[in-house]
Design a protein around this motif. Structure first.
Motif, PDB file in Angstrom:
ATOM      1  N   SER A 105       0.800  -1.222   0.000  1.00 41.65           N
ATOM      2  CA  SER A 105       0.000   0.000   0.000  1.00 41.65           C
ATOM      3  C   SER A 105       0.838   1.280   0.000  1.00 41.65           C
ATOM      4  N   ILE A 106       2.160   1.165   0.001  1.00 40.90           N
ATOM      5  CA  ILE A 106       3.048   2.325   0.076  1.00 40.90           C
ATOM      6  C   ILE A 106       3.448   2.768  -1.324  1.00 40.90           C
ATOM      7  N   ARG A 107       3.407   4.081  -1.545  1.00 41.78           N
ATOM      8  CA  ARG A 107       3.807   4.618  -2.846  1.00 41.78           C
ATOM      9  C   ARG A 107       5.230   5.145  -2.845  1.00 41.78           C
ATOM     10  N   LEU A 108       5.668   5.762  -1.762  1.00 45.12           N
ATOM     11  CA  LEU A 108       6.984   6.395  -1.717  1.00 45.12           C
ATOM     12  C   LEU A 108       7.715   5.951  -0.452  1.00 45.12           C
ATOM     13  N   ILE A 109       8.932   5.458  -0.644  1.00 47.93           N
ATOM     14  CA  ILE A 109       9.772   5.035   0.477  1.00 47.93           C
ATOM     15  C   ILE A 109      11.111   5.730   0.317  1.00 47.93           C
ATOM     16  N   GLU A 110      11.571   6.366   1.382  1.00 50.84           N
ATOM     17  CA  GLU A 110      12.867   7.037   1.340  1.00 50.84           C
ATOM     18  C   GLU A 110      13.572   6.823   2.665  1.00 50.84           C
ATOM     19  N   VAL A 111      14.802   6.333   2.610  1.00 55.71           N
ATOM     20  CA  VAL A 111      15.614   6.166   3.819  1.00 55.71           C
ATOM     21  C   VAL A 111      16.674   7.247   3.782  1.00 55.71           C
ATOM     22  N   ARG A 112      16.609   8.148   4.744  1.00 62.42           N
ATOM     23  CA  ARG A 112      17.559   9.263   4.813  1.00 62.42           C
ATOM     24  C   ARG A 112      18.348   9.180   6.104  1.00 62.42           C
ATOM     25  N   VAL A 113      19.618   9.530   6.022  1.00 60.13           N
ATOM     26  CA  VAL A 113      20.445   9.661   7.219  1.00 60.13           C
ATOM     27  C   VAL A 113      20.389  11.118   7.616  1.00 60.13           C
ATOM     28  N   VAL A 114      19.867  11.362   8.801  1.00 63.05           N
ATOM     29  CA  VAL A 114      19.758  12.734   9.323  1.00 63.05           C
ATOM     30  C   VAL A 114      20.621  12.841  10.561  1.00 63.05           C
ATOM     31  N   ARG A 115      21.578  13.712  10.496  1.00 56.63           N
ATOM     32  CA  ARG A 115      22.476  13.926  11.637  1.00 56.63           C
ATOM     33  C   ARG A 115      21.818  14.955  12.569  1.00 56.63           C
ATOM     34  N   PRO A 116      21.736  14.625  13.849  1.00 55.78           N
ATOM     35  CA  PRO A 116      21.166  15.606  14.774  1.00 55.78           C
ATOM     36  C   PRO A 116      22.041  16.841  14.862  1.00 55.78           C
ATOM     37  N   GLU A 117      21.391  17.971  14.976  1.00 55.82           N
ATOM     38  CA  GLU A 117      22.150  19.227  15.111  1.00 55.82           C
ATOM     39  C   GLU A 117      22.720  19.316  16.516  1.00 55.82           C
ATOM     40  N   PRO A 118      23.947  19.826  16.639  1.00 60.18           N
ATOM     41  CA  PRO A 118      24.519  19.970  17.986  1.00 60.18           C
ATOM     42  C   PRO A 118      23.727  20.996  18.782  1.00 60.18           C
ATOM     43  N   PRO A 119      23.644  20.802  20.087  1.00 63.72           N
ATOM     44  CA  PRO A 119      22.907  21.765  20.914  1.00 63.72           C
ATOM     45  C   PRO A 119      23.539  23.151  20.852  1.00 63.72           C
ATOM     46  N   SER A 120      22.700  24.163  20.812  1.00 62.18           N
ATOM     47  CA  SER A 120      23.235  25.536  20.787  1.00 62.18           C
ATOM     48  C   SER A 120      23.683  25.922  22.188  1.00 62.18           C
ATOM     49  N   THR A 121      24.735  26.737  22.222  1.00 58.46           N
ATOM     50  CA  THR A 121      25.287  27.148  23.543  1.00 58.46           C
ATOM     51  C   THR A 121      25.045  28.597  23.787  1.00 58.46           C
TER      52      THR A 121
END
Length: 64
Positions: free
Chosen positions: A48-64
């Motif tokens: 039932s799925i039309r679009l599948i995308e596997v992305r690597v998302v790097r978390p942003e470092p915490p702001s100081t």
């Protein structure tokens, strides 16, 4: 992303292995269980799925 909706996966998830598993599941029209970063489980009916995308998302470092 599944049909445009993001589903964050747990740390340590190997993107290439996940892509391989998804490709196999789509080819076989299987239902697969995915474990999400927040501990929930998602059952996906790949027929039932039309679009599948596997992305690597790097978390942003915490702001100081």
């Amino acid at each position: 992303m599944i049909d445009g909706q993001p589903f964050p996966l747990p740390p340590g998830t190997e993107p290439d292995e996940l892509r391989r598993r998804i490709a196999q599941a789509v080819f076989r029209c299987e239902v697969e269980q995915l474990h999400l970063a927040d501990g929930r489980t998602l059952l996906v009916n790949w027929r039932s799925i039309r679009l599948i995308e596997v992305r690597v998302v790097r978390p942003e470092p915490p702001s100081t």
